[in-house]
Motif scaffolding. Sequence first.
Motif: not given
Length: 416
Positions: A37-41, A66-76, A318-327
């Motif tokens: 959707g409009d979020g980032t994984t 929970e603090e960043n509902p527009d970002i999801s993280v897949n864990l391996e 490049g669109d994920k840089q902000d999400a990575i920084t937030a994490f």
Amino acid sequence: MKKSLRFGTAIALAATASLTLASCGFGGGGSGGDAEGDGTTLDLLVPSYSDATQGLWEDVIAGFEEENPDISVNLEVQSWDNLESVITTKIQGGEAPDIYNGGPFAGFAADGLLYPAEEVVSSETYGDFQESFLANAEVDGTAYALPLIASARALFVNNALLEQAGVAAPPATWDELLDAATKISALGGGIAGYGMPLGSEEAQAEAAVWLWGGGGTFGDADAITVDDPANLPGADQIKKMIDAGATQADPGSTDRSPLMDIFIQGKIGMQVGLPPTVGQIEENNPELDYSIVPIPTQDGSPFTLGVMDQLMAFQNDGDKQDAITAFFDYYYSSDVYVPWVQAEGFLPVTKSGAEALGGEEALAPFLEVLPDAQFYPSTNPQWSATDAAFKALFGQIQTKPAQDVLTEIQAQVDAG
């Protein structure tokens, strides 16, 4: 737990995790890396440090999402045995994770695959790292990885076995170690004086303990020098220990983790261990009477093998840089990072983490020796090949001349 420490007071951690290298599989929501959707994984690939690793990361991810509902993280989560092959396969297939927890990274940086570390954390987070650890993550003056956890090594000593063998004090030099280990092995009954793991799990670590303890080196950021003559005293001392019967049987094929289990059972006099070993002893044999002392060296000068694992971010999108920084900023906040590193039983790499754990005592010896730590030349692009060569070849020192083994390792590194 019966334990005595030959050290003064220092900052330390409480160890609660036992190291296992079994793969923990996948967590999170699949293997995707695109936006939903409009979020980032974000895809996060990590190794298993303990049986608790997957759950600890899942807790971090749950709080972050929970603090960043527009970002999801897949864990391996992968075992250390599989990790390097998995990351290599993913990169070759154009599916590098957005965030990766690993060791060697200089090759990735040289290929232009990684963000500079300062571009994926806030200035406040970056400034909280211990400077010495950041320096160890630099390539040509730029940090391309973020320190994650640190560890130092020390000698675990079974006090009861030393006493039975008539050894008055833990050894500080190689000669003292050889003498003590030989006397302990002579007790019989399946007792080994010194646990020497030269098998493929972590041969490079045991090699470093001996080669560097005699003034040797694996090289630096510019050159790998395994066949340096300065490494020969340590390699020869390994053979002396083996030939004298001071070690367990067949050290050339023995891995560290199962050997440490035998120490914990009380069947080995001395073995080099890590901070989480304290937690393993507490869990599996709390009545073991043991000490933790500095690793013996050729002349008794202080030394420890320091290890630092890193988090790094691949420039996939490049669109994920902000999400990575937030994490990263969320993870390294003291309320999140400190419980994580404490549960895994390692040493914190942040100033706030060290301050938060300042009252802990269990692993004081490791932080006591950390200022004398020497690190692998992990910023050399050939370090991955060097690490692999040690794991594949160093165990041959049990039966081959020491110089021949060092030469063979160097040749494999040079061949790429």
